[in-house]
Design an enzyme around this catalytic site. Structure first.
Site, PDB file in Angstrom:
ATOM      1  N   LEU A 273       0.878  -1.163   0.000  1.00 32.22           N
ATOM      2  CA  LEU A 273       0.000   0.000   0.000  1.00 32.22           C
ATOM      3  C   LEU A 273       0.915   1.213   0.000  1.00 32.22           C
ATOM      4  O   LEU A 273       1.922   1.238   0.725  1.00 32.22           O
ATOM      5  CB  LEU A 273      -0.900   0.042   1.246  1.00 32.22           C
ATOM      6  CG  LEU A 273      -2.086  -0.927   1.325  1.00 32.22           C
ATOM      7  CD1 LEU A 273      -2.842  -0.710   2.635  1.00 32.22           C
ATOM      8  CD2 LEU A 273      -3.037  -0.756   0.144  1.00 32.22           C
ATOM      9  N   ASP A 274       0.590   2.225  -0.782  1.00 32.46           N
ATOM     10  CA  ASP A 274       1.381   3.443  -0.763  1.00 32.46           C
ATOM     11  C   ASP A 274       1.405   4.026   0.642  1.00 32.46           C
ATOM     12  O   ASP A 274       0.454   3.853   1.417  1.00 32.46           O
ATOM     13  CB  ASP A 274       0.784   4.488  -1.716  1.00 32.46           C
ATOM     14  CG  ASP A 274       0.842   4.064  -3.170  1.00 32.46           C
ATOM     15  OD1 ASP A 274       1.662   3.183  -3.489  1.00 32.46           O
ATOM     16  OD2 ASP A 274       0.066   4.615  -3.967  1.00 32.46           O
TER      17      ASP A 274
END
Length: 260
Positions: free
Chosen positions: A68-69
């Site tokens: 996930l960023d």
């Protein structure tokens, strides 16, 4: 289908991660916005990482199976064994894992739209470029469904009012920053995106609503358990800032409908 509802979740203590699911093979957390998954050259000054925090919290080594960023919150899955991590990583690559996101974007999006727009590969480090790794064009598809809209009495840019949509996003491929880049491509960037978004809208949300994060949340993750063969559905509750915004825009009922 095994469906972990919010009522089963043990709330974390200070500096602890919220664990959404755990068995003998996997553990899933609700990653806060602003936390890196692991050490990365994109932010060498950062000292806190989800991988190390979770390892210390549960007293066991964990293996990330997807990303996930940093500014994105929500369901993040780890494996407790290297072989399971490799198996699940393969499932992600072959799109056997279903991911669902919630986002707030600029403007009124179409009710339903599939964004089929190839993306150029993004390289993480200068070393990759020196090694001669090229930026390839990769197939990328995202399904977007509008859940709600709001019009605010604030002038932004050349418009007398500001309009926004709450959307459900289902990535059909897994490219870096895919959702953020696809929403920018259709001129509906995600609010709070400092790389692919619009600064005037980000400022409006900071000043009027005290929102200082990317409004993108990995709402749920579904996969078939490789050992039990059961369909696992893991859901992540929104953080306080995101929840408050939904309440302000009268979108809180929409979230309840999504949960049910």
């Amino acid at each position: 289908m095994d469906n972990l509802k919010d009522s089963t979740v043990k709330k974390p203590a200070a500096e602890e991660l919220e664990i959404l699911y755990r068995d003998a093979y996997f553990v899933a957390i609700n990653k806060p916005s602003g936390l890196l998954v692991h050490k990365s050259p994109i932010d060498r000054r950062e000292t806190r990482f989800a991988l190390q925090m979770l390892r210390d919290q549960i007293g066991a080594y964990v293996y990330p199976v997807h990303r996930l960023d940093k500014p994105t919150s929500g369901v993040l899955l780890f494996a407790l064994e290297k072989e399971m991590a490799q198996h699940m990583a393969s499932s992600f690559r072959t799109h056997e894992v279903q991911k669902e996101y919630l986002a707030v974007v600029r403007g009124y999006v179409e009710e339903k739209v599939t964004i089929d727009h190839p993306l150029k590969q993004m390289l993480d480090t200068k070393a990759q470029k020196k090694e001669g790794i090229t930026k390839e064009i990769q197939e990328a598809r995202t399904y977007c469904e509008r859940l709600g809209t709001v019009e605010l009495p604030y002038a932004v840019s050349r418009y007398p009012v500001a309009r926004y949509s709450l959307v459900r996003l289902l990535p059909k491929t897994g490219r870096k920053h895919q959702l953020r880049r696809h929403m920018k491509h259709i001129f509906h960037p995600i609010v709070g995106d400092t790389k692919h978004g619009r600064g005037e809208h980000n400022r409006l949300f900071r000043e009027k609503f005290d929102v200082h994060r990317l409004l993108l949340h990995a709402n749920s993750l579904q996969f078939t358990h490789p050992i039990t063969d059961k369909r696992i559905n893991i859901e992540a509750p929104l953080d306080a800032a995101f929840k408050k915004l939904l309440l302000t825009f009268c979108w809180d009922r929409i979230e309840l409908e999504i949960r049910n």
